[in-house]
Design a protein around this motif. Structure first.
Motif, PDB file in Angstrom:
ATOM      1  N   SER A  92       5.305   3.929   5.301  1.00 53.80           N
ATOM      2  CA  SER A  92       4.885   4.037   6.689  1.00 53.80           C
ATOM      3  C   SER A  92       4.858   5.456   7.259  1.00 53.80           C
ATOM      4  O   SER A  92       4.750   6.440   6.526  1.00 53.80           O
ATOM      5  CB  SER A  92       5.740   3.114   7.554  1.00 53.80           C
ATOM      6  OG  SER A  92       5.244   1.782   7.505  1.00 53.80           O
TER       7      SER A  92
ATOM      8  N   ILE B 106      -3.743   4.977   0.520  1.00 56.94           N
ATOM      9  CA  ILE B 106      -4.390   5.160   1.821  1.00 56.94           C
ATOM     10  C   ILE B 106      -5.297   6.393   1.805  1.00 56.94           C
ATOM     11  O   ILE B 106      -6.437   6.349   2.284  1.00 56.94           O
ATOM     12  CB  ILE B 106      -3.338   5.282   2.940  1.00 56.94           C
ATOM     13  CG1 ILE B 106      -2.647   3.930   3.143  1.00 56.94           C
ATOM     14  CG2 ILE B 106      -3.971   5.762   4.245  1.00 56.94           C
ATOM     15  CD1 ILE B 106      -1.494   3.966   4.118  1.00 56.94           C
TER      16      ILE B 106
ATOM     17  N   TYR C 271       1.324  -0.482   9.330  1.00 58.34           N
ATOM     18  CA  TYR C 271       2.449   0.437   9.144  1.00 58.34           C
ATOM     19  C   TYR C 271       3.275   0.525  10.422  1.00 58.34           C
ATOM     20  O   TYR C 271       2.826   0.146  11.508  1.00 58.34           O
ATOM     21  CB  TYR C 271       1.964   1.828   8.708  1.00 58.34           C
ATOM     22  CG  TYR C 271       1.321   2.667   9.792  1.00 58.34           C
ATOM     23  CD1 TYR C 271       2.089   3.520  10.603  1.00 58.34           C
ATOM     24  CD2 TYR C 271      -0.052   2.642   9.999  1.00 58.34           C
ATOM     25  CE1 TYR C 271       1.495   4.294  11.589  1.00 58.34           C
ATOM     26  CE2 TYR C 271      -0.651   3.415  10.978  1.00 58.34           C
ATOM     27  CZ  TYR C 271       0.122   4.248  11.781  1.00 58.34           C
ATOM     28  OH  TYR C 271      -0.462   5.017  12.761  1.00 58.34           O
TER      29      TYR C 271
ATOM     30  N   ILE D 157      -4.307  -2.433   6.572  1.00 56.53           N
ATOM     31  CA  ILE D 157      -3.036  -1.864   6.110  1.00 56.53           C
ATOM     32  C   ILE D 157      -2.173  -1.570   7.331  1.00 56.53           C
ATOM     33  O   ILE D 157      -2.485  -0.690   8.131  1.00 56.53           O
ATOM     34  CB  ILE D 157      -3.246  -0.586   5.282  1.00 56.53           C
ATOM     35  CG1 ILE D 157      -4.086  -0.904   4.046  1.00 56.53           C
ATOM     36  CG2 ILE D 157      -1.910   0.004   4.873  1.00 56.53           C
ATOM     37  CD1 ILE D 157      -4.361   0.296   3.155  1.00 56.53           C
TER      38      ILE D 157
ATOM     39  N   ALA E 188       0.851  -1.194   0.000  1.00 54.20           N
ATOM     40  CA  ALA E 188       0.000   0.000   0.000  1.00 54.20           C
ATOM     41  C   ALA E 188       0.883   1.240   0.000  1.00 54.20           C
ATOM     42  O   ALA E 188       1.955   1.248   0.610  1.00 54.20           O
ATOM     43  CB  ALA E 188      -0.913   0.009   1.225  1.00 54.20           C
ATOM     44  N   THR E 189       0.435   2.267  -0.676  1.00 52.38           N
ATOM     45  CA  THR E 189       1.177   3.525  -0.754  1.00 52.38           C
ATOM     46  C   THR E 189       0.412   4.629  -0.023  1.00 52.38           C
ATOM     47  O   THR E 189      -0.759   4.471   0.337  1.00 52.38           O
ATOM     48  CB  THR E 189       1.375   3.950  -2.217  1.00 52.38           C
ATOM     49  OG1 THR E 189       0.067   4.185  -2.803  1.00 52.38           O
ATOM     50  CG2 THR E 189       2.091   2.864  -3.014  1.00 52.38           C
ATOM     51  N   THR E 190       1.083   5.753   0.152  1.00 54.41           N
ATOM     52  CA  THR E 190       0.443   6.904   0.785  1.00 54.41           C
ATOM     53  C   THR E 190      -0.785   7.334  -0.012  1.00 54.41           C
ATOM     54  O   THR E 190      -1.847   7.603   0.551  1.00 54.41           O
ATOM     55  CB  THR E 190       1.434   8.074   0.888  1.00 54.41           C
ATOM     56  OG1 THR E 190       2.572   7.672   1.654  1.00 54.41           O
ATOM     57  CG2 THR E 190       0.785   9.283   1.559  1.00 54.41           C
TER      58      THR E 190
ATOM     59  N   TYR F   7       1.989  -0.877   4.476  1.00 51.74           N
ATOM     60  CA  TYR F   7       2.264   0.503   4.056  1.00 51.74           C
ATOM     61  C   TYR F   7       3.771   0.690   4.217  1.00 51.74           C
ATOM     62  O   TYR F   7       4.258   1.096   5.250  1.00 51.74           O
ATOM     63  CB  TYR F   7       1.476   1.477   4.931  1.00 51.74           C
ATOM     64  CG  TYR F   7       1.722   2.947   4.682  1.00 51.74           C
ATOM     65  CD1 TYR F   7       2.237   3.429   3.470  1.00 51.74           C
ATOM     66  CD2 TYR F   7       1.426   3.882   5.672  1.00 51.74           C
ATOM     67  CE1 TYR F   7       2.460   4.773   3.264  1.00 51.74           C
ATOM     68  CE2 TYR F   7       1.633   5.236   5.477  1.00 51.74           C
ATOM     69  CZ  TYR F   7       2.157   5.683   4.278  1.00 51.74           C
ATOM     70  OH  TYR F   7       2.386   7.032   4.073  1.00 51.74           O
TER      71      TYR F   7
END
Length: 313
Positions: free
Chosen positions: A299, A197, A271, A269, A192-194, A296
């Motif tokens: 993070s 999210i 992090y 997700i 998952a990326t920023t 993530y």
């Protein structure tokens, strides 16, 4: 005279038997230390873990990866183990807080790097570290599975378990023969990326796997600001471990996740600071049937690095 000789003979035989019994007890004493090594008894974990006994029996059939720091690896490691830290497969060019710091390499770069380490995906891969670390074995396995190498697993109990099993140790550095490797079936569902999210914040459950003090903003690991992503659930990664460093059973983990408010169908997700502890936790979530679990990777370091992002304490 005959009676005397008979008594002598009986005495000699008795002494020999006593001596042999003593040797037998001594040998059992040596083996008792290996019997204390953690055994993998939960079949539900077998797709993600092997134990030290299994590894001893299959040492020549697998690729062994030591995920510890270089200085620890040089003090002693499993024979044939290749030292691959999480940093070796990650983008370490940016600084902490800058976009992309510490994230897994691109498919092209990762293919090249794995090939340089002699990994072509044909052999099963067993990764180990010291449970006293930050879950580096899970982070490395997570990256290997992102690369499509589903035949990668962790050593149950890590380095201490290998020592308890009486496993051979060496300081000899194996000669690595580079191979050609290309990622053909990457598993991007693990990542998952920023941006992802932000676009799906109302659909996903965020899981902060850092320490309680990090979550509440009392301390940090070098992030620009302290606190956590709004709405995140907290579950320290070390809560998944027993006192001896082994991972709890799948049933125990499922119960722990359920008590935290996570359901198997949720898109979870995880992090941490830079996706190490959360990479480990993502692998455990997948092992427990959370098929939509993601790491993530960038993070909290990347999240906190953008002053436009909201942070809670």
């Amino acid at each position: 005279m005959k009676r005397s000789m008979k008594l002598v003979t009986i005495t000699v035989v008795f002494l020999l038997l006593f001596s042999l019994a003593g040797c037998s007890s001594s040998k059992q004493g040596v083996n008792s230390s290996s019997d204390s090594a953690p055994r993998l008894t939960d079949q539900a974990m077998e797709g993600y873990y092997v134990d030290a006994r299994w590894l001893q029996e299959n040492l020549d059939q697998v690729t062994i990866v030591d995920a510890r720091a270089d200085k620890e690896y040089k003090k002693g490691h499993i024979p044939g183990a290749v030292n691959i830290s999480w940093q070796a497969l990650s983008n370490m060019q940016p600084k902490q807080g800058e976009p992309g710091w510490g994230v897994v390499l691109s498919n092209e770069q990762l293919s090249k790097k794995l090939g340089e380490f002699g990994i072509n995906g044909k052999k099963d891969i067993v990764v180990y570290n010291d449970p006293a670390g930050l879950g580096e074995d899970g982070r490395v396995v997570w990256m290997l599975r992102v690369a499509g190498l589903q035949n990668s697993r962790m050593l149950f109990g890590g380095w201490p378990a290998w020592q308890k099993a009486g496993g051979e140790e060496t300081k000899s550095i194996p000669q690595i023969k580079a191979v050609s490797f290309s990622i053909t079936n990457p598993d991007t569902s693990l990542l998952a990326t920023t941006e992802y999210i932000k676009a799906n914040k109302d659909k996903v459950k965020l899981l902060d796997t850092r320490s309680p003090k990090e979550f509440t903003g009392k301390t940090d690991h070098g992030e620009r600001v302290r606190g956590h992503i709004p709405g995140a659930i907290h579950l320290h990664y070390s809560d998944a471990l027993n006192a001896d460093g082994t991972v709890k059973t799948v049933d125990e983990l499922k119960d722990m996740f359920a008590q935290a408010g996570l359901k198997p169908g949720d898109e979870v997700i995880a992090y941490c600071t830079v996706g190490i502890r959360s990479g480990f936790m993502t692998v455990l979530l997948r092992m427990c049937g959370y098929e939509n679990a993601k790491n993530y990777n960038a993070s909290f370091s990347e999240w906190a690095g953008d002053p436009n992002n909201t942070i809670e304490k």
